[in-house]
Design an enzyme around this catalytic site. Structure first.
Site, short mmCIF file in Angstrom:
data_model
loop_
_atom_site.label_atom_id
_atom_site.label_comp_id
_atom_site.label_asym_id
_atom_site.label_seq_id
_atom_site.Cartn_x
_atom_site.Cartn_y
_atom_site.Cartn_z
N SER A 37 0.82 -1.22 0.00
CA SER A 37 0.00 0.00 0.00
C SER A 37 0.85 1.26 0.00
O SER A 37 0.32 2.37 0.00
CB SER A 37 -0.93 0.00 1.22
OG SER A 37 -0.19 -0.16 2.41
N ASN A 84 -2.11 -2.58 13.20
CA ASN A 84 -3.57 -2.39 13.16
C ASN A 84 -4.02 -1.15 13.92
O ASN A 84 -4.83 -0.37 13.42
CB ASN A 84 -4.27 -3.64 13.72
CG ASN A 84 -3.97 -4.87 12.88
OD1 ASN A 84 -3.39 -4.76 11.80
ND2 ASN A 84 -4.36 -6.03 13.37
N THR A 100 -40.06 26.72 -9.38
CA THR A 100 -40.33 25.35 -8.94
C THR A 100 -40.59 24.60 -10.24
O THR A 100 -41.14 25.17 -11.19
CB THR A 100 -41.58 25.25 -8.03
OG1 THR A 100 -42.71 25.74 -8.75
CG2 THR A 100 -41.42 26.06 -6.75
N HIS A 101 -40.13 23.36 -10.28
CA HIS A 101 -40.21 22.56 -11.52
C HIS A 101 -39.50 23.27 -12.67
O HIS A 101 -39.85 23.05 -13.84
CB HIS A 101 -41.66 22.27 -11.92
CG HIS A 101 -42.52 21.80 -10.78
ND1 HIS A 101 -42.64 20.48 -10.44
CD2 HIS A 101 -43.25 22.49 -9.86
CE1 HIS A 101 -43.44 20.36 -9.39
NE2 HIS A 101 -43.81 21.57 -9.00
N SER A 106 -13.86 26.25 -27.12
CA SER A 106 -14.02 25.01 -27.86
C SER A 106 -12.95 24.96 -28.93
O SER A 106 -12.55 25.99 -29.49
CB SER A 106 -15.41 24.99 -28.50
OG SER A 106 -15.41 24.14 -29.63
N LYS A 113 -17.49 29.81 -28.64
CA LYS A 113 -17.90 29.20 -27.37
C LYS A 113 -17.12 29.66 -26.16
O LYS A 113 -15.92 29.88 -26.22
CB LYS A 113 -17.77 27.67 -27.47
CG LYS A 113 -18.75 27.06 -28.44
CD LYS A 113 -20.07 26.79 -27.79
CE LYS A 113 -19.89 25.58 -26.92
NZ LYS A 113 -21.06 24.78 -26.77
N ASN A 123 -17.31 28.00 -22.38
CA ASN A 123 -18.00 26.94 -21.65
C ASN A 123 -17.74 27.01 -20.14
O ASN A 123 -16.61 27.26 -19.73
CB ASN A 123 -17.54 25.57 -22.17
CG ASN A 123 -17.89 25.37 -23.63
OD1 ASN A 123 -18.91 25.88 -24.10
ND2 ASN A 123 -17.04 24.68 -24.35
N GLU A 176 -19.26 22.54 -14.41
CA GLU A 176 -19.58 21.23 -14.97
C GLU A 176 -18.73 20.13 -14.32
O GLU A 176 -19.22 19.05 -14.01
CB GLU A 176 -19.36 21.22 -16.49
CG GLU A 176 -20.43 21.98 -17.25
CD GLU A 176 -20.12 22.11 -18.73
OE1 GLU A 176 -19.46 21.23 -19.30
OE2 GLU A 176 -20.54 23.12 -19.32
N TYR A 214 -9.58 -6.57 12.81
CA TYR A 214 -8.97 -6.02 11.61
C TYR A 214 -8.92 -7.05 10.48
O TYR A 214 -8.64 -8.22 10.69
CB TYR A 214 -7.53 -5.55 11.91
CG TYR A 214 -6.82 -5.06 10.66
CD1 TYR A 214 -6.96 -3.75 10.23
CD2 TYR A 214 -6.07 -5.94 9.87
CE1 TYR A 214 -6.34 -3.32 9.06
CE2 TYR A 214 -5.45 -5.52 8.70
CZ TYR A 214 -5.59 -4.20 8.31
OH TYR A 214 -4.99 -3.77 7.16
N GLN A 223 -7.31 -1.87 4.26
CA GLN A 223 -6.27 -1.12 3.54
C GLN A 223 -6.89 -0.34 2.39
O GLN A 223 -6.36 0.68 1.96
CB GLN A 223 -5.22 -2.10 3.02
CG GLN A 223 -4.07 -1.45 2.30
CD GLN A 223 -2.90 -2.40 2.16
OE1 GLN A 223 -2.26 -2.74 3.13
NE2 GLN A 223 -2.64 -2.85 0.95
N LYS A 251 -8.09 3.79 2.12
CA LYS A 251 -7.29 5.00 1.96
C LYS A 251 -7.52 5.76 0.67
O LYS A 251 -7.72 6.98 0.68
CB LYS A 251 -5.81 4.66 2.13
CG LYS A 251 -5.51 4.41 3.59
CD LYS A 251 -4.20 3.74 3.82
CE LYS A 251 -4.26 3.03 5.15
NZ LYS A 251 -5.24 1.88 5.16
N1 ARG Z 1 -1.21 -1.28 5.32
C1 ARG Z 1 -2.11 -1.80 6.27
C2 ARG Z 1 -3.46 -1.04 6.16
O1 ARG Z 1 -3.51 -0.07 5.54
C3 ARG Z 1 -1.58 -1.63 7.65
C4 ARG Z 1 -2.13 -2.59 8.63
C5 ARG Z 1 -1.64 -3.95 8.30
N2 ARG Z 1 -1.96 -4.88 9.29
C6 ARG Z 1 -1.88 -6.17 9.08
N3 ARG Z 1 -2.19 -6.95 10.05
N4 ARG Z 1 -1.52 -6.66 7.93
O2 ARG Z 1 -4.45 -1.45 6.69
#
Ligand code: ARG
Length: 460
Positions: free
Chosen positions: A25, A112, A157-158, A279, A285, A287, A292, A319, A324, A327
């Protein structure tokens, strides 16, 4: 040669390259780095205070983390996929710099509770910035509204002309939405601001730790009171994303209106050139790309909300690696919302209002028909009868191709003998606005007071 994983002691063969890439990650959670360091420093200080590690080790950890922070800020830190995530990257580097002290940092802690802490620190800081950005946008709205308490436009309205309102009143509707949005963020922050550290992997830890001390050091309002819950739930992130989705939804509605108003069919406003694009084929144009895109990006944030809800729904305690995946949706929500709020406040200050076009539109579509009905009610007619009378008058005006205010008195009186010369005051746009003189109404005096209250609200 492959690097060894920190946890590889139990394994008889190295992790497949594909799996390593799939499970790593660090490509995105490196964004947590400074919060990870902040959390580690507080954890280490507590460990030292509780004599779980020595003062010397704590000193080494501080020195090492300070150096790592500098390396990260200078862009010199070398992130490695082999070290999987932000936590292990930093821990590995720390051990490389300070030796055994680095290996002691993880005492009484698990990734964790560490990651849950980092995400909360990240989100708390994001919320604080976002609240300020919402307020800046609200303030820009007030500045514009202040100039237009007497600028009359049709209220819809509408999407059909309904009743005349002031442009300021219309803008203040968005102020109210944003006021609730800021309130929601403040409320959400309370639940974000709890410390998971100490929960360790899931059950707590056998070391004599002091969680309250860590909470104090990190400015948390308290600790998460169940270790399983602390490491596993991401409801705070879901709640935040719901708040963000609502803000985007409000801005998406506003954007839709800006786009309509800027179309020559309405011609109510012009958006400054720096917020528009041309454009490549049609030279004429201009825009409204920014509104948007805001409308488009709302879909993206709403999607993140669904992603996080779905991520959570099937997970057994405690956990799981699923988490993961919290994020990227969360980071993208924060980034999208931050950019959107910034650009929006700026765009509002660049809006050019065209009062004549607004007024002309309000004069079409019998916007004061309700005022005529109310006038008849005040003369003693039951409202339903008055409604019927006015409906006939509107049909008549439509056939003649004129506005209600343009029908001569004698002709109006054919519809009701109660109509007298004072009716023309009621049929005017100004009269219509001024008569809605109560809190929440569009009368200029009321909107002026609403703006004054709003200014006070923003100072809080
Ligand atoms: N990269 C992991 C996450 O974002 C960290 C926690 C990992 N914990 C584990 N027991 N593998 O959740």
């Amino acid at each position: 040669m492959q690097d060894k994983h920190i946890w590889s002691g139990r394994f008889s063969e190295p992790v497949a390259e594909l799996v390593k890439r799939y499970t790593a990650s660090v490509g995105f959670d490196y964004k947590l780095a400074l919060f990870d360091i902040q959390g580690s420093l507080a954890h280490a200080e507590m460990l030292a205070n509780c004599k779980i590690i020595g003062a010397e080790d704590f000193g080494d950890i501080q020195r090492g983390l300070a150096q790592i922070k500098e390396e990260i800020l200078k862009g010199e830190f070398e992130w490695s996929l082999d070290a999987e995530d932000v936590h292990l990257n930093i821990e590995r580097r720390l051990t490389a710099i300070v030796g055994d002290a680095g290996k002691r940092l993880h005492t009484g802690r698990s990734r964790n509770d560490q990651v849950a802490t980092d995400v909360r620190l990240y989100l708390r800081s994001a919320i604080d910035e976002l609240i300020e950005l919402v307020k800046a946008l609200q303030s820009a709205l007030l500045d514009l509204a202040e100039q237009h308490t007497h600028t009359i436009m049709p209220g819809f309205t509408h999407l059909q002309v309904a009743q005349p309102i002031s442009f300021a009143h219309h803008l203040m509707a968005y102020f109210e939405m944003l006021k609730r949005d800021a309130e929601r963020l403040r409320d959400c922050r309370k639940r974000v601001n709890r410390l998971p550290l100490g929960a360790a992997a899931l059950a707590g830890t056998s070391y004599p730790i002091q969680r309250e001390m860590v909470a104090d050091l990190l400015d948390f309002d308290g600790v998460c009171e169940n270790s399983l819950d602390a490491v596993s739930d991401r409801d705070f992130a879901i709640e935040f994303t719901a708040c963000a989705a609502l803000i985007m939804t409000h801005l998406s509605r506003f954007s839709e209106e800006l786009i309509l108003w800027m179309s020559p069919r309405f011609g109510f406003i012009d958006i400054a050139d720096r917020f528009c694009t041309g454009s490549s084929i049609m030279p004429q144009k201009k825009n409204p790309d920014v509104p948007e895109l805001v409308r488009g990006k709302t879909g993206r944030v709403n999607g993140h909300l669904i992603a996080l809800l779905t991520l959570m729904k099937g997970q057994p305690l405690a956990y799981n690696k699923d988490n993961q995946e919290d994020k990227e949706p969360l980071f993208d929500t924060v980034e999208t919302l931050t950019q959107t709020l910034r650009i929006y406040a700026d765009m509002i200050t660049g809006i050019k209002v065209k009062p004549d076009a607004m007024r002309n539109a309000a004069l079409q579509g019998y916007a004061t028909a309700t005022d005529l009905a109310d006038y008849l009610v005040k003369k003693g007619l039951p409202f339903r009868d008055a409604h019927e009378v006015v409906a006939r008058a509107v049909r008549f005006a439509e056939q003649k191709g004129c506005d209600l205010a343009e029908i001569p008195l004698a002709e109006l009186q054919q519809f009701s003998a109660d109509i007298a010369n004072d009716v023309y005051g009621v049929l005017s746009l100004e009269g219509s606005l001024a008569s809605r003189n109560h809190i929440g109404g569009t009368a200029p005096s009321q909107v002026i007071m609403a703006i004054a209250r709003a200014r006070i609200n923003l100072m809080q």
